[in-house]
Every structure is written in structure tokens, then in C-alpha cells.
Design a protein around this motif. Structure first.
Motif, PDB file in Angstrom:
ATOM      1  N   TYR A  62       0.843  -1.212   0.000  1.00  0.00           N
ATOM      2  CA  TYR A  62       0.000   0.000   0.000  1.00  0.00           C
ATOM      3  C   TYR A  62       0.872   1.253   0.000  1.00  0.00           C
ATOM      4  CZ  TYR A  62      -2.984   3.670   1.993  1.00  0.00           C
ATOM      5  OH  TYR A  62      -3.633   4.843   2.239  1.00  0.00           O
ATOM      6  N   GLY A  63       1.921   1.253   0.819  1.00  0.00           N
ATOM      7  CA  GLY A  63       2.827   2.387   0.856  1.00  0.00           C
ATOM      8  C   GLY A  63       3.544   2.604  -0.461  1.00  0.00           C
ATOM      9  N   LEU A  64       3.988   1.515  -1.093  1.00  0.00           N
ATOM     10  CA  LEU A  64       4.653   1.621  -2.389  1.00  0.00           C
ATOM     11  C   LEU A  64       3.707   2.183  -3.448  1.00  0.00           C
ATOM     12  CD1 LEU A  64       6.644  -1.754  -2.521  1.00  0.00           C
ATOM     13  CD2 LEU A  64       7.601   0.541  -2.250  1.00  0.00           C
ATOM     14  N   ALA A  65       2.467   1.696  -3.435  1.00  0.00           N
ATOM     15  CA  ALA A  65       1.485   2.188  -4.402  1.00  0.00           C
ATOM     16  C   ALA A  65       1.200   3.665  -4.183  1.00  0.00           C
ATOM     17  CB  ALA A  65       0.198   1.370  -4.291  1.00  0.00           C
ATOM     18  N   LEU A  66       1.083   4.065  -2.924  1.00  0.00           N
ATOM     19  CA  LEU A  66       0.734   5.441  -2.594  1.00  0.00           C
ATOM     20  C   LEU A  66       1.872   6.406  -2.905  1.00  0.00           C
ATOM     21  CD1 LEU A  66      -1.679   6.966  -1.321  1.00  0.00           C
ATOM     22  CD2 LEU A  66      -0.521   6.736   0.888  1.00  0.00           C
ATOM     23  N   ASP A  67       3.109   5.948  -2.755  1.00  0.00           N
ATOM     24  CA  ASP A  67       4.267   6.826  -2.945  1.00  0.00           C
ATOM     25  C   ASP A  67       4.707   6.957  -4.399  1.00  0.00           C
ATOM     26  OD1 ASP A  67       4.333   7.301  -0.262  1.00  0.00           O
ATOM     27  OD2 ASP A  67       5.912   5.853   0.176  1.00  0.00           O
ATOM     28  N   ALA A  68       4.132   6.157  -5.284  1.00  0.00           N
ATOM     29  CA  ALA A  68       4.550   6.199  -6.690  1.00  0.00           C
ATOM     30  C   ALA A  68       4.298   7.580  -7.289  1.00  0.00           C
ATOM     31  CB  ALA A  68       3.806   5.130  -7.488  1.00  0.00           C
ATOM     32  N   ARG A  69       5.337   8.164  -7.881  1.00  0.00           N
ATOM     33  CA  ARG A  69       5.210   9.506  -8.458  1.00  0.00           C
ATOM     34  C   ARG A  69       4.257   9.535  -9.638  1.00  0.00           C
ATOM     35  NH1 ARG A  69      11.520  11.676  -8.565  1.00  0.00           N
ATOM     36  NH2 ARG A  69      11.859  11.625  -6.288  1.00  0.00           N
ATOM     37  N   SER A  70       4.103   8.404 -10.290  1.00  0.00           N
ATOM     38  CA  SER A  70       3.261   8.363 -11.487  1.00  0.00           C
ATOM     39  C   SER A  70       1.774   8.273 -11.156  1.00  0.00           C
ATOM     40  CB  SER A  70       3.657   7.154 -12.351  1.00  0.00           C
ATOM     41  OG  SER A  70       3.486   5.938 -11.626  1.00  0.00           O
ATOM     42  N   LEU A  71       1.427   8.108  -9.872  1.00  0.00           N
ATOM     43  CA  LEU A  71       0.022   7.942  -9.500  1.00  0.00           C
ATOM     44  C   LEU A  71      -0.657   9.308  -9.400  1.00  0.00           C
ATOM     45  CD1 LEU A  71      -1.985   5.657  -8.727  1.00  0.00           C
ATOM     46  CD2 LEU A  71      -1.471   6.185  -6.331  1.00  0.00           C
ATOM     47  N   LYS A  73      -3.225  12.358  -8.481  1.00  0.00           N
ATOM     48  CA  LYS A  73      -3.768  12.718  -7.170  1.00  0.00           C
ATOM     49  C   LYS A  73      -5.142  12.098  -6.949  1.00  0.00           C
ATOM     50  CE  LYS A  73      -2.870  16.782  -5.716  1.00  0.00           C
ATOM     51  NZ  LYS A  73      -2.833  18.269  -5.506  1.00  0.00           N
ATOM     52  N   ALA A  74      -5.976  12.085  -7.983  1.00  0.00           N
ATOM     53  CA  ALA A  74      -7.320  11.520  -7.830  1.00  0.00           C
ATOM     54  C   ALA A  74      -7.259  10.031  -7.487  1.00  0.00           C
ATOM     55  CB  ALA A  74      -8.122  11.730  -9.108  1.00  0.00           C
ATOM     56  N   GLN A  75      -6.311   9.311  -8.114  1.00  0.00           N
ATOM     57  CA  GLN A  75      -6.171   7.893  -7.831  1.00  0.00           C
ATOM     58  C   GLN A  75      -5.610   7.657  -6.428  1.00  0.00           C
ATOM     59  OE1 GLN A  75      -4.416   6.673 -11.986  1.00  0.00           O
ATOM     60  NE2 GLN A  75      -5.137   4.836 -10.936  1.00  0.00           N
ATOM     61  N   LYS A  76      -4.777   8.579  -5.953  1.00  0.00           N
ATOM     62  CA  LYS A  76      -4.274   8.459  -4.583  1.00  0.00           C
ATOM     63  C   LYS A  76      -5.417   8.561  -3.582  1.00  0.00           C
ATOM     64  CE  LYS A  76       0.537   9.922  -5.088  1.00  0.00           C
ATOM     65  NZ  LYS A  76       1.625  10.770  -4.563  1.00  0.00           N
ATOM     66  N   LYS A  77      -6.335   9.474  -3.834  1.00  0.00           N
ATOM     67  CA  LYS A  77      -7.489   9.614  -2.947  1.00  0.00           C
ATOM     68  C   LYS A  77      -8.328   8.336  -2.963  1.00  0.00           C
ATOM     69  CE  LYS A  77      -7.941  14.660  -3.202  1.00  0.00           C
ATOM     70  NZ  LYS A  77      -8.817  15.799  -3.598  1.00  0.00           N
ATOM     71  N   GLN A  78      -8.493   7.771  -4.152  1.00  0.00           N
ATOM     72  CA  GLN A  78      -9.248   6.531  -4.262  1.00  0.00           C
ATOM     73  C   GLN A  78      -8.532   5.393  -3.533  1.00  0.00           C
ATOM     74  OE1 GLN A  78      -9.765   5.863  -8.459  1.00  0.00           O
ATOM     75  NE2 GLN A  78     -11.290   7.482  -8.696  1.00  0.00           N
ATOM     76  N   LEU A  79      -7.217   5.354  -3.651  1.00  0.00           N
ATOM     77  CA  LEU A  79      -6.431   4.308  -2.992  1.00  0.00           C
ATOM     78  C   LEU A  79      -6.562   4.416  -1.477  1.00  0.00           C
ATOM     79  CD1 LEU A  79      -4.373   2.007  -2.990  1.00  0.00           C
ATOM     80  CD2 LEU A  79      -2.565   3.730  -3.261  1.00  0.00           C
ATOM     81  N   ILE A  80      -6.480   5.641  -0.944  1.00  0.00           N
ATOM     82  CA  ILE A  80      -6.601   5.847   0.503  1.00  0.00           C
ATOM     83  C   ILE A  80      -7.981   5.420   0.981  1.00  0.00           C
ATOM     84  CG2 ILE A  80      -6.686   7.602   2.317  1.00  0.00           C
ATOM     85  CD1 ILE A  80      -4.554   9.150   0.680  1.00  0.00           C
ATOM     86  N   ALA A  81      -9.012   5.835   0.255  1.00  0.00           N
ATOM     87  CA  ALA A  81     -10.379   5.449   0.631  1.00  0.00           C
ATOM     88  C   ALA A  81     -10.562   3.937   0.523  1.00  0.00           C
ATOM     89  CB  ALA A  81     -11.391   6.176  -0.261  1.00  0.00           C
TER      90      ALA A  81
END
Length: 216
Positions: A62-71, A73-81
Motif C-alpha cells: 500500500y505504501g509503495l502504491a501510494l508513494d509512486a510519483r506516477s500515480l 492525485k485523484a487515484q491516490k485519494k481513491q487508494l486511501i479510501a
């Protein structure tokens, strides 16, 4: 898509992760503070070495996915939720007939989803206990099977295609890595021997497969 040799595939699946027997049991702690664990499932994870290791791996990916520079911002919010929703779903395993089996399956499904859905979580290194996603093509199966493999004690294979999924614990084998389970509708088996494998699903004859590491 490039294929791995028998040696390199075996290394990708198992050779890069530390042996679970080699690690002291007291090092297998979950990613959260057990002193603050209130939910029944969280308390169970704190007392179970395998579940604790699955928790740490899930949090790492989860941390690796969240920290990826290519992700974006909208997808980061979806990932956190999505992670928050997954935690609630994991804790709901307390209502299952077999809470531990439910929790194991929930962790394996999340590991699969993170590795399959986020490029940042596909890193193949020696810091984790999971490998994948792999594309598995089997004769007679009209879809590519996506798979991840987790090295705990026992290890697990998580396979998904179309509307089907298999969670198979690792069993002893003279060669390769064998995963098998007796399900309510029959026996299931996945036996990996390098890039070649055999698959048995309930009600179907054994079929030969080819395993390839999915590229980012």
C-alpha cells in the motif's frame, strides 16, 4: 511479453524472500500497534505469525502504491479510501464462520489487488514476501489467469480469472511449488515448476499452463 527461465521464475517467486522458518517468531509483528488493537480481528492478527506477516506485506505494498510519483492525485485519494474500506472489510471477518480463513483470504485478495492495480506495488525485491502479478495461460481456459504468490508458512497462491478465484495453501512437493485445497465442489491444484505449471479446478481435468511475470 518476456518469459522468465525456470531458474529466474523460481527466484522471482521464492528465492528473493527470506525463509519464514529462518526469521524469529517475535519479529513477525503487524504494521499496527497491538497495544491499541481493539477490533477482534486486529487482536487475532497480533497473536498469529502468519497473519502478522500478511498484514506487514499488505501495508508495505500500500505504501509503495501510494508513494509512486506516477500515480495521479485523484487515484491516490481513491487508494486511501479503498484501503480504509478494506480494513473495515477485514475486521468484518469476525462475523465469518471461520474468522481466520476469512482474514487470510482478505489479506491475499488485497495483496493481489495492490500488485495487479498499481505499478508502484509491483516491485520485485527482497523486502517483501509476495511476488506478482503473474499471467498464467492454461490450455482449455478461455482467459488469462492473474496470480500472486505469498511466501509465509505455509505459502499461498491467489489466482483470479473471469468471475472465479482460488486461494490455495502450499503443500509439500518433491519439486517445484505445489498449492492445493479441497473445496466444497471438488479438489483444486496449482503446481508450478519454473515457467511451466499444472492446474486442476473442480470438475475439470488437469491442464498444462505457462507462467509469465506481468511487466509494469
Amino acid at each position: 511479453m518476456p518469459r522468465l527461465s525456470a531458474v529466474s521464475l523460481a527466484a522471482a517467486l521464492f528465492g528473493l524472500a527470506p525463509s519464514p522458518q529462518a526469521a524469529p517468531a517475535n519479529t513477525a509483528t503487524p504494521s499496527f500497534d497491538c497495544r491499541k488493537a481493539e477490533a477482534e480481528i486486529e487482536q487475532m492478527v497480533c497473536k498469529d505469525t502468519t497473519l502478522a506477516r500478511l498484514d506487514r506485506e499488505t501495508t508495505r505494498l500500500y505504501g509503495l502504491a501510494l508513494d509512486a510519483r506516477s500515480l495521479p492525485k485523484a487515484q491516490k485519494k481513491q487508494l486511501i479510501a479503498g484501503q480504509r474500506g478494506w480494513i473495515r472489510g477485514r475486521n468484518d471477518c469476525a462475523k465469518a464462520d471461520d474468522a481466520r480463513d476469512c482474514t487470510v483470504s482478505t489479506y491475499l485478495e488485497r495483496i493481489f489487488a495492490l500488485r495487479h492495480g498499481y505499478a508502484g506495488a509491483r516491485r520485485q525485491d527482497d523486502k517483501g514476501i509476495s511476488r506478482g502479478p503473474f499471467n498464467i495461460r492454461c490450455a482449455g481456459v478461455d482467459a488469462v489467469i492473474a496470480g500472486t504468490f505469498v511466501q509465509t508458512d505455509p505459502g499461498y497462491a491467489y489466482l483470479r480469472w473471469l468471475d472465479q478465484q482460488l486461494v490455495l495453501p502450499q503443500t509439500p512437493a518433491a519439486s517445484g511449488a505445489r498449492y492445493a485445497a479441497s473445496l466444497k465442489d471438488g479438489d483444486a491444484l496449482f503446481w508450478d515448476k519454473g515457467p511451466d505449471a499444472q492446474l486442476v479446478v473442480p470438475g475439470k481435468p488437469e491442464t498444462s499452463c505457462r507462467v509469465d511475470l506481468q511487466q509494469s
